[in-house]
Write an enzyme that holds these catalytic residues in place. Structure first.
Site, PDB file in Angstrom:
ATOM      1  N   ARG A  47       0.806  -1.214   0.000  1.00 39.60           N
ATOM      2  CA  ARG A  47       0.000   0.000   0.000  1.00 39.60           C
ATOM      3  C   ARG A  47       0.847   1.275   0.000  1.00 39.60           C
ATOM      4  O   ARG A  47       0.476   2.276  -0.596  1.00 39.60           O
ATOM      5  CB  ARG A  47      -0.908   0.007   1.232  1.00 39.60           C
ATOM      6  N   ASP A  81     -16.558  10.104   5.694  1.00 38.11           N
ATOM      7  CA  ASP A  81     -15.505   9.100   5.545  1.00 38.11           C
ATOM      8  C   ASP A  81     -14.217   9.723   6.063  1.00 38.11           C
ATOM      9  O   ASP A  81     -14.082  10.955   6.115  1.00 38.11           O
ATOM     10  CB  ASP A  81     -15.346   8.672   4.079  1.00 38.11           C
TER      11      ASP A  81
END
Length: 488
Positions: A52, A152
Site C-alpha cells: 500500500r 468518511d
C-alpha cells in the site's frame, strides 16, 4: 455499502523486492493507524502495508520505508502526509444498493411507518458515495424527505463522492428506470459516464469524519445510521466505544445498520436485533418506528442482567442518582414525579401525598416542597434545570372512603401539571388519575419508566397505608371503614 477499511493487496503496487518494512518501522505505522483510524493491523498484514505504501515511496523518491517513517515522524508538521498514509491504508469497497435488504428495510419499515416525517440519516463510512446515493434514491422513490450526512476518513474518496460521476460499470447494479430518474448519461467524449442529478446531490452533506475521534458532527439525532463493514477492523474496545457513541446519536428506537459479518449481540443493553444485521436502539420507540417490524428476528435479544442499584421510596421520600439506579415506589392517590436531564443522564423520583402543607421532618410529603427538593438534588448532581424533562404518575381516586380526602388524587394531579407548566418542564409521559394504584420503576440514567397496575391484594395495602397517612396529614378523625369492601 459503506467504505471499508481493508488491507488487501493491490495489483501493480508491489514494492521492489529489495525494499522491506522492518519490524520497528512497522510497529510505528501500526500504532499510527490505530491512533488515527482505530484500525488494528496484525503481523500478517505487514506485506500488505508494504504494497500500500509503495506509491508513497515512489511519490517522494524514497528508497526505504525508514525514510518514509522519518518523514511521518519528523517532517510532517502540517499532517498532510499522515492524511495520505491513512488514505493508503484504508480501502473503499462499495457498490450501489449493496445488500439490497437494508434499503428495502429503509423504504418499507422506516419510511413506511410515517412517510410524512423528514428523516435524518448518517452514512458513517460513505466511501465514494454509492451508499449515500442509494439511500437518497430510496427516499426519493418513496416520495419522502431526508437529510443525509455522508462521512468518511479518506479525503480522496470524499472528493469522488461529491463529484457524483461514475462509469457505466459502477452503475450497472441500478435498474434502467432508476438510472434514468437519478442520473444524467454522458454523451460524446463523456460517453460511458453517468452523473448524479443535482436534486439527489443536494440531499447529501459530505464531510470528513474520523469515527475514532471526538469531533463528530453535531445537530439533531439520527433516525438511521449506516456503518457497514467498518468495525470488523477495529479491536473490541474501539468497537464498543463506537457503538455506544452511535447509540447516543440515535433517536430512541432509531436503527443502526451493520455489514453482513458484523453483529451487536454482545451489546444487548443498547441494541436489539430486528434481523439481517439491523439493530434498533433500545428505549422509547420513535414516532416513526414501526410497531411490529415485518422482518424476522434472526436471534432473540440476549438477556440483560440488571446492574442498577434498587432504591425503594415511600411517601415523603425522593432519590436522585447520576450513576444509575432503579427507583421504585407504589402509588394510589399520591403522585410520583420523575425528572431527568437527558444530556448528563441524571435523574430522580419523588413521592408526595398532598399538594401543599408543612411537615418539619418530612417536607417532601407535600408537592410544593417535594418538587423543589427533587430539582435541587438533580442540580447538585450536575443536572441543568433548563434541560429537565418529566414523567408523572399516580393521583388515582383510591381513598374515596375518606370524605375529606375524596379529591386528594385530583388535587395532586392538578398541582403537578400546574407546577411543571409554571417551571416550563415538559411532560414526556404520564399516567395520572383513574382509580388504579400503580407500581412505578424509574431507571435514572435512561429515564425509562415501567408502570405496573397492582393486583387487588396489593391495592388494598396501598389504600390502607394512604388512608392512614392522609388522615394524619389532614388531621381528620379516623373513620371506621371496611376498606375490603371498596370496589376497584
Amino acid at each position: 455499502m459503506a467504505a471499508t477499511v481493508d488491507v488487501e493487496e493491490r495489483a501493480g503496487e508491489a514494492v521492489a523486492a529489495t525494499v522491506t518494512l522492518g519490524e520497528r518501522d512497522f510497529a510505528f505505522l501500526r500504532d499510527l493507524i490505530m491512533r488515527e483510524a482505530g484500525i488494528h493491523l496484525n503481523e500478517q498484514k505487514r506485506s500488505l502495508v508494504e504494497g500500500r505504501l509503495a506509491k508513497r515511496l515512489r511519490h517522494h523518491g524514497m528508497r526505504s520505508y525508514r525514510e518514509y517513517v522519518e518523514l511521518l515522524r519528523e517532517r510532517d508538521a502540517d499532517g498532510k502526509e499522515r492524511l495520505e498514509f491513512v488514505n493508503c491504508i484504508t480501502t473503499n469497497k462499495t457498490a450501489f444498493f449493496r445488500e439490497q435488504h437494508h434499503f428495502d428495510f429503509l423504504r418499507h419499515e422506516v419510511i413506511g411507518a410515517d412517510p410524512s416525517r423528514a428523516l435524518r440519516i448518517w452514512s458513517a463510512a460513505c466511501s465514494t458515495g454509492e451508499e449515500p446515493y442509494s439511500i437518497a434514491m430510496t427516499v426519493r422513490e418513496a416520495r419522502a424527505s431526508a437529510s443525509i450526512l455522508a462521512s468518511d476518513i479518506d479525503t480522496q474518496v470524499l472528493t469522488t463522492a461529491r463529484a457524483g460521476l461514475y462509469t457505466a460499470e459502477r452503475v450497472a447494479s441500478i435498474d434502467e428506470a432508476a438510472l434514468r430518474a437519478h442520473f444524467r448519461r454522458g454523451e460524446g467524449s463523456n460517453a460511458g459516464w453517468f452523473k448524479v442529478r443535482p436534486e439527489l446531490q443536494r440531499m447529501i452533506d459530505f464531510r470528513r469524519v474520523n469515527l475514532v475521534e471526538g469531533n463528530w458532527p453535531g445537530g439533531d439525532a439520527f433516525d438511521v445510521i449506516f456503518c457497514r463493514n467498518v468495525v470488523i477492523y477495529f479491536n473490541r474496545e474501539t468497537q464498543e466505544r463506537l457503538f455506544r457513541r452511535f447509540a447516543e446519536r440515535l433517536v430512541p428506537g432509531g436503527y443502526l445498520i451493520l455489514g453482513h459479518s458484523e453483529n451487536l449481540n454482545w451489546l444487548g443493553d443498547l441494541y436489539e436485533p430486528v434481523g439481517k444485521t439491523i439493530y434498533r436502539r433500545r428505549g422509547a420507540r420513535a414516532a416513526s418506528a414501526p410497531a411490529s417490524p415485518r422482518v424476522r428476528h434472526l436471534a432473540p435479544p440476549p438477556r440483560v442482567v440488571p446492574t442498577h442499584e434498587v432504591v425503594r421510596i415511600e411517601a415523603g421520600g425522593l432519590h436522585v442518582s447520576r450513576t444509575g439506579a432503579e427507583v421504585r415506589t407504589v402509588l394510589g392517590s399520591c403522585v410520583a414525579a420523575c425528572l431527568y436531564d437527558p444530556i448528563l443522564k441524571v435523574g430522580g423520583m419523588n413521592h408526595f401525598m398532598l399538594p401543599d402543607g408543612f411537615h418539619e421532618t418530612r417536607p417532601a410529603r407535600y408537592g410544593v416542597h417535594a418538587m423543589e427538593l427533587l430539582i435541587n438534588e438533580i442540580m447538585k448532581a450536575g443536572g441543568d434545570r433548563s434541560r429537565l424533562r418529566a414523567k408523572v404518575f399516580g393521583g388515582a381516586s383510591v381513598i374515596a372512603a375518606l370524605k375529606s380526602s375524596a379529591d386528594v388524587g385530583t388535587r395532586n394531579v392538578e398541582f403537578i401539571r400546574r407546577f411543571l407548566a409554571a417551571e416550563r418542564i415538559p411532560i414526556d409521559a404520564e399516567q395520572l388519575g383513574g382509580v388504579q394504584p400503580l407500581e412505578v420503576r424509574l431507571h435514572t440514567d435512561t429515564a425509562k419508566v415501567r408502570v405496573r397496575a397492582l393486583q387487588q391484594e396489593l391495592m388494598r395495602e396501598v389504600v390502607r397505608e394512604e388512608a392512614r397517612n392522609t388522615r394524619r396529614s389532614l388531621e381528620v378523625p379516623a373513620i371506621v371503614q371496611d376498606l375490603d369492601n371498596i370496589l376497584f
